[in-house]
Design an enzyme around this catalytic site. Sequence first.
Site, PDB file in Angstrom:
ATOM      1  N   ASP A  26      -2.519 -35.160  41.738  1.00 43.69           N
ATOM      2  CA  ASP A  26      -3.545 -35.717  42.620  1.00 43.69           C
ATOM      3  C   ASP A  26      -3.285 -35.317  44.075  1.00 43.69           C
ATOM      4  OD1 ASP A  26      -5.732 -37.153  43.366  1.00 43.69           O
ATOM      5  OD2 ASP A  26      -4.851 -39.132  43.052  1.00 43.69           O
ATOM      6  N   ASN A  74     -14.272 -35.941  35.782  1.00 41.12           N
ATOM      7  CA  ASN A  74     -14.360 -34.915  36.831  1.00 41.12           C
ATOM      8  C   ASN A  74     -15.693 -34.154  36.837  1.00 41.12           C
ATOM      9  OD1 ASN A  74     -10.798 -34.033  36.823  1.00 41.12           O
ATOM     10  ND2 ASN A  74     -11.928 -35.446  38.144  1.00 41.12           N
TER      11      ASN A  74
HETATM   12  C1  FPP Z   1      -6.923 -33.952  41.863  1.00 40.81           C
HETATM   13  O1  FPP Z   1      -7.044 -33.739  43.231  1.00 40.81           O
HETATM   14  C2  FPP Z   1      -6.962 -32.713  41.147  1.00 40.81           C
HETATM   15  C3  FPP Z   1      -7.919 -32.346  40.234  1.00 40.81           C
HETATM   16  C4  FPP Z   1      -9.061 -33.174  39.857  1.00 40.81           C
HETATM   17  C5  FPP Z   1      -7.906 -31.051  39.586  1.00 40.81           C
HETATM   18  C6  FPP Z   1      -6.542 -30.576  39.190  1.00 40.81           C
HETATM   19  C7  FPP Z   1      -6.542 -29.135  39.293  1.00 40.81           C
HETATM   20  C8  FPP Z   1      -5.491 -28.405  39.719  1.00 40.81           C
HETATM   21  C9  FPP Z   1      -4.167 -28.910  40.053  1.00 40.81           C
HETATM   22  C10 FPP Z   1      -5.649 -26.969  39.939  1.00 40.81           C
HETATM   23  C11 FPP Z   1      -6.235 -26.258  38.827  1.00 40.81           C
HETATM   24  C12 FPP Z   1      -5.313 -26.005  37.739  1.00 40.81           C
HETATM   25  C13 FPP Z   1      -5.783 -25.539  36.608  1.00 40.81           C
HETATM   26  C14 FPP Z   1      -4.863 -25.155  35.525  1.00 40.81           C
HETATM   27  C15 FPP Z   1      -7.226 -25.441  36.422  1.00 40.81           C
HETATM   28  P1  FPP Z   1      -8.290 -34.368  43.974  1.00 40.81           P
HETATM   29  O2  FPP Z   1      -9.321 -33.308  44.125  1.00 40.81           O
HETATM   30  O3  FPP Z   1      -8.734 -35.592  43.250  1.00 40.81           O
HETATM   31  O4  FPP Z   1      -7.652 -34.729  45.339  1.00 40.81           O
HETATM   32  P2  FPP Z   1      -8.102 -35.885  46.342  1.00 40.81           P
HETATM   33  O5  FPP Z   1      -7.914 -37.195  45.607  1.00 40.81           O
HETATM   34  O6  FPP Z   1      -7.176 -35.731  47.496  1.00 40.81           O
HETATM   35  O7  FPP Z   1      -9.541 -35.606  46.696  1.00 40.81           O
END
Ligand code: FPP
Length: 246
Positions: A26, A74
């Site tokens: 996250d 998501n």
């Molecule tokens: C959470 O950060 C992350 C995600 C929803 C996506 C996870 C994806 C990756 C780590 C990269 C991609 C990897 C692959 C293998 C596809 P957030 O966007 O919720 O962060 P925030 O809470 O700060 O907005």
Amino acid sequence: MFFQKKGEALTIDPLRLPKHIAIIMDGNGRWAAKRAVPRKAGHKAGAEALERVITEAKKLGIEHVTVYAFSTENWKRSDEEVAAIMDLLRQYLKNSFQRFLKDNVRMQVIGDTTRLDKDIQDQIQEIEEKSKTKNGMTVHIALNYGGRDELCRCVQKIARKVANEQLTPNEITEETIGSFLDTAGVPDPELVIRTSGEKRISNFLLWQVAYAEFYFTDVLWPDFGKKDLEKAIYYFQNRERRFGGR
Ligand code: FPP
């Protein structure tokens, strides 16, 4: 939260490693906002962090790592962000996983992949097949994954067996349920890591984390590295695990 005392060395006992670490990656969005770059740049940095962490976990001797890459929730993000994550996934499967294959890493996906684009489904199938004999470590990627969705699909599979008289209701034990989950055959995670200061499970591995230790850190996922992984394992090794007993 874990505070390292000044001067305290983090000695990890190689004989008491968690067999399975699950990670809620996250903070990509906040990492991007801090730098005034688009959210997709945060996800790209997140994908790089994932590659680092898999490499370090393997070096340490961790057998299973499960990462929450894309949840059933998501899809509610903007079309642009969903497309950016899917493109990163394509690149990840094409590049990073080819490297991992050479390094004896197995890949398995959990979640309902039927909603993913066909080319991604094909890539997943190809890597799962190619990597199935690899025994260095296994990386499980949760894609279109939700713990409740997994449990619904599991109950449907069991109900079909009962309807076909291949199983009686009394035969449904914890082991039966475990064997119909996406994680069948995989030991439950012993350690769950969530980055970026949030302290929620967010529908991740609801059944499987029954006895897991939880490690929360303020570090944003793209900044997470070797030292942070070691801190989490050190924290795990310094917890007493009682499994409800004394
Ligand atoms: C959470 O950060 C992350 C995600 C929803 C996506 C996870 C994806 C990756 C780590 C990269 C991609 C990897 C692959 C293998 C596809 P957030 O966007 O919720 O962060 P925030 O809470 O700060 O907005």
